[in-house]
Design a protein around this motif. Structure first.
Motif, PDB file in Angstrom:
ATOM      1  N   LEU A 119       0.827  -1.209   0.000  1.00 52.81           N
ATOM      2  CA  LEU A 119       0.000   0.000   0.000  1.00 52.81           C
ATOM      3  C   LEU A 119       0.861   1.258   0.000  1.00 52.81           C
ATOM      4  CD1 LEU A 119      -2.920   1.140   0.291  1.00 52.81           C
ATOM      5  CD2 LEU A 119      -2.598   1.013   2.759  1.00 52.81           C
ATOM      6  N   GLY A 120       1.999   1.200   0.709  1.00 53.40           N
ATOM      7  CA  GLY A 120       2.875   2.358   0.778  1.00 53.40           C
ATOM      8  C   GLY A 120       3.768   2.530  -0.434  1.00 53.40           C
ATOM      9  N   LEU A 121       3.752   1.538  -1.328  1.00 58.03           N
ATOM     10  CA  LEU A 121       4.615   1.612  -2.510  1.00 58.03           C
ATOM     11  C   LEU A 121       3.866   1.986  -3.785  1.00 58.03           C
ATOM     12  CD1 LEU A 121       6.872  -1.530  -1.878  1.00 58.03           C
ATOM     13  CD2 LEU A 121       7.478   0.866  -1.520  1.00 58.03           C
ATOM     14  N   VAL A 122       2.573   1.682  -3.825  1.00 56.48           N
ATOM     15  CA  VAL A 122       1.800   1.977  -5.035  1.00 56.48           C
ATOM     16  C   VAL A 122       1.329   3.425  -5.012  1.00 56.48           C
ATOM     17  CG1 VAL A 122       1.065  -0.413  -5.284  1.00 56.48           C
ATOM     18  CG2 VAL A 122      -0.376   1.184  -4.001  1.00 56.48           C
ATOM     19  N   THR A 123       0.974   3.929  -6.192  1.00 53.96           N
ATOM     20  CA  THR A 123       0.536   5.326  -6.298  1.00 53.96           C
ATOM     21  C   THR A 123      -0.792   5.491  -7.040  1.00 53.96           C
ATOM     22  OG1 THR A 123       1.849   5.610  -8.315  1.00 53.96           O
ATOM     23  CG2 THR A 123       2.906   6.197  -6.224  1.00 53.96           C
ATOM     24  N   SER A 124      -1.190   4.520  -7.844  1.00 44.95           N
ATOM     25  CA  SER A 124      -2.420   4.663  -8.627  1.00 44.95           C
ATOM     26  C   SER A 124      -3.645   4.374  -7.755  1.00 44.95           C
ATOM     27  CB  SER A 124      -2.412   3.713  -9.822  1.00 44.95           C
ATOM     28  OG  SER A 124      -2.451   2.364  -9.397  1.00 44.95           O
ATOM     29  N   ALA A 125      -4.749   5.029  -8.067  1.00 45.79           N
ATOM     30  CA  ALA A 125      -5.967   4.905  -7.268  1.00 45.79           C
ATOM     31  C   ALA A 125      -6.480   3.472  -7.166  1.00 45.79           C
ATOM     32  CB  ALA A 125      -7.049   5.831  -7.821  1.00 45.79           C
ATOM     33  N   PRO A 126      -6.559   2.710  -8.285  1.00 47.33           N
ATOM     34  CA  PRO A 126      -7.080   1.337  -8.162  1.00 47.33           C
ATOM     35  C   PRO A 126      -6.245   0.473  -7.224  1.00 47.33           C
ATOM     36  CG  PRO A 126      -7.076   2.028 -10.452  1.00 47.33           C
ATOM     37  CD  PRO A 126      -6.331   3.069  -9.696  1.00 47.33           C
ATOM     38  N   LEU A 202       6.437  10.176   3.946  1.00 49.32           N
ATOM     39  CA  LEU A 202       5.224   9.517   4.417  1.00 49.32           C
ATOM     40  C   LEU A 202       5.195   8.048   4.023  1.00 49.32           C
ATOM     41  CD1 LEU A 202       2.709  12.398   3.705  1.00 49.32           C
ATOM     42  CD2 LEU A 202       3.284  11.477   5.950  1.00 49.32           C
ATOM     43  N   ARG A 203       5.789   7.723   2.873  1.00 46.34           N
ATOM     44  CA  ARG A 203       5.882   6.323   2.457  1.00 46.34           C
ATOM     45  C   ARG A 203       6.671   5.513   3.491  1.00 46.34           C
ATOM     46  NH1 ARG A 203       7.771   6.265  -3.169  1.00 46.34           N
ATOM     47  NH2 ARG A 203       5.543   6.031  -3.696  1.00 46.34           N
ATOM     48  N   TRP A 204       7.754   6.099   4.015  1.00 50.90           N
ATOM     49  CA  TRP A 204       8.536   5.407   5.022  1.00 50.90           C
ATOM     50  C   TRP A 204       7.745   5.238   6.324  1.00 50.90           C
ATOM     51  CZ3 TRP A 204      12.556   2.420   4.800  1.00 50.90           C
ATOM     52  CH2 TRP A 204      13.401   2.499   3.687  1.00 50.90           C
ATOM     53  N   GLY A 205       6.827   6.155   6.601  1.00 52.26           N
ATOM     54  CA  GLY A 205       5.960   5.984   7.763  1.00 52.26           C
ATOM     55  C   GLY A 205       5.057   4.774   7.604  1.00 52.26           C
TER      56      GLY A 205
END
Length: 448
Positions: A119-126, A202-205
């Motif tokens: 979840l913390g690595l992806v960026t697209s909405a789907p 925030l990704r690292w969080g």
């Protein structure tokens, strides 16, 4: 009223009571200090789970916001774990009964951090929605298996103390995750010379939240599956002796009672979900806070609320459970409006702290009130249905709140939450306010 000194015969009685309390206390403490290994392993995992929940709550929505998504999408995004929990609760429970609690909990301890990290690595909405849903699906196993495992691993004397400690570790100690959830983006942002509220910090969080579950879940491999006594599936003899018409009427009464208990809870969780799920995002958008400051605010709120919840028995001794529940809910409605329309940050924080204290105070009182309204053989069913209403409420509430914040204003979601918290106690009083004791077929009296 005569004093004890006026009646010497009362003194020995009081001394006996005092000595009895001391004996009970001295016999209880060793039972809590010498617990089975299972209990320590489960409490250790609960601590990590509490940290994971608070770190993820603080960072996941902010991560989505840093990617450019608006509150309407983030509201749906926040609802995905609850939807996953609602879908998976019954199947996971059946699976745990067939396979055993330990393997199901271990699978959850492995898959939850994997999906959270994804979840913390992806960026697209789907993909954000998919991994949020999957994370909610697999996390359900913790809620389904943890309390039964603790119950089956303790004696009756140990059980209440252990369950209370489990709750405090999850909500109180787990609140320290807010500090980490705010500090990690600040640290990474400083190291990379970027803002703490940008995507990479925030990704690292989010990744840190996943690591907590993974590390604290490793000792679960040493868990022992407790022996469980097979429950008889036959109907109670008293029910078999009743005419079919009487049994049918009893079932209808039970369904009605369940409806009276679940409808207010659904309204309550919708109102809470509309506010709590997006609270951190609201503080960022309204007062432009950075993650570090946000973490400190919600750490204090969580710790203080967890400690304040321990005072619930004192309130119950003085007032009825229903009175405490409805009074707190009525008072929480204007507190939500105060937070949503506060002109300054200190006033909003004061409103949030007061709301948090009130919320944690009625948590155990509400549960006890509900369980007292039904018979012992119906409590497990009611508990499972409460899990469903929580999932539905925390699915609908954030979705509506996100739409209101995008289409109307940030404060509109707090108006919706306050409205739900006004309706909920009114419905409770309508259903139970005139009852001195609640009884359905086979029930013990409900304490109202």
């Amino acid at each position: 009223m005569p004093s004890v000194s006026d009646n010497p015969e009362m003194v020995p009685d009081l001394q006996n009571v005092s000595e009895t309390k001391k004996r009970n206390l001295t016999s209880l403490l060793p039972s809590l200090l010498h617990l089975p290994k299972n209990v320590y392993l489960l409490l250790f995992f609960t601590t990590g789970k509490g940290m994971q929940l608070t770190i993820a709550t603080l960072t996941v929505n902010l991560y989505a916001h840093s990617l450019g998504y608006h509150p309407d999408f983030i509201g749906v995004f926040s609802a995905m774990p609850a939807i996953g929990a609602m879908v998976a609760a019954l199947p996971v429970g059946l699976l745990a009964d067939r396979w055993g609690r330990k393997p199901v909990l271990i699978i959850s301890a492995i898959l939850t951090p994997l999906f959270l990290m994804a979840l913390g690595l992806v960026t697209s909405a789907p993909w954000l929605l998919i991994f949020s849903l999957l994370q909610g699906l697999v996390s359900t196993a913790y809620w389904v298996t943890n309390l039964p495992l603790l119950t089956e691993s303790t004696t009756e004397r140990q059980r209440v103390g252990v369950l209370a400690l489990n709750s405090f570790l999850l909500l109180g100690v787990g609140a320290l995750g807010n500090l980490l959830g705010g500090a990690i983006p600040e640290f990474v942002g400083h190291a990379l010379q970027v803002s703490a509220d940008s995507t990479v910090p925030l990704r690292w969080g989010v990744i840190t939240a996943a690591i907590f579950t993974l590390v604290f879940g490793l000792p679960l491999w040493f868990l022992h599956e407790p022996a469980r006594t097979a429950e008889k599936k036959a109907k109670p003899s008293t029910e078999l002796e009743k005419p079919e018409e009487t049994v049918a009427v009893s079932r209808i009464q039970t369904v009605k009672l369940f409806g009276k208990l679940l409808l207010p809870d659904l309204l309550f969780t919708m109102g809470e979900g509309a506010v709590v799920a997006l609270m951190q995002l609201y503080f960022v958008l309204r007062f432009q806070l950075l993650p570090g400051t946000l973490g400190i605010i919600f750490t204090i709120s969580g710790l203080a609320g967890g400690i304040f919840s321990l005072t619930a028995p004192l309130f119950v001794r003085r007032w009825s459970k229903l009175r405490i529940i409805t009074t707190v809910q009525y008072l929480s409605a204007p507190l939500m409006l105060l937070i949503g329309f506060a002109p300054t940050l200190p006033l909003a924080i004061a409103g949030e702290y007061t709301r948090s204290f009130a919320r944690t105070l009625i948590e155990p009182v509400y549960a006890a009130f509900a369980m007292e309204q039904v018979s012992s053989r119906q409590r497990a069913t009611l508990s499972g249905l409460y899990s469903v209403t929580w999932s539905i409420g925390f699915s609908i509430g954030p979705t509506i709140a996100g739409w209101l914040q995008t289409q109307i204003s940030l404060s509109a979601s707090f108006v919706f939450g306050a409205f739900c918290l006004l309706i909920c106690p009114s419905v409770l009083l309508f259903f139970f306010g005139r009852r001195k004791s609640g009884r359905i077929e086979g029930n013990s009296p409900g304490v109202v």
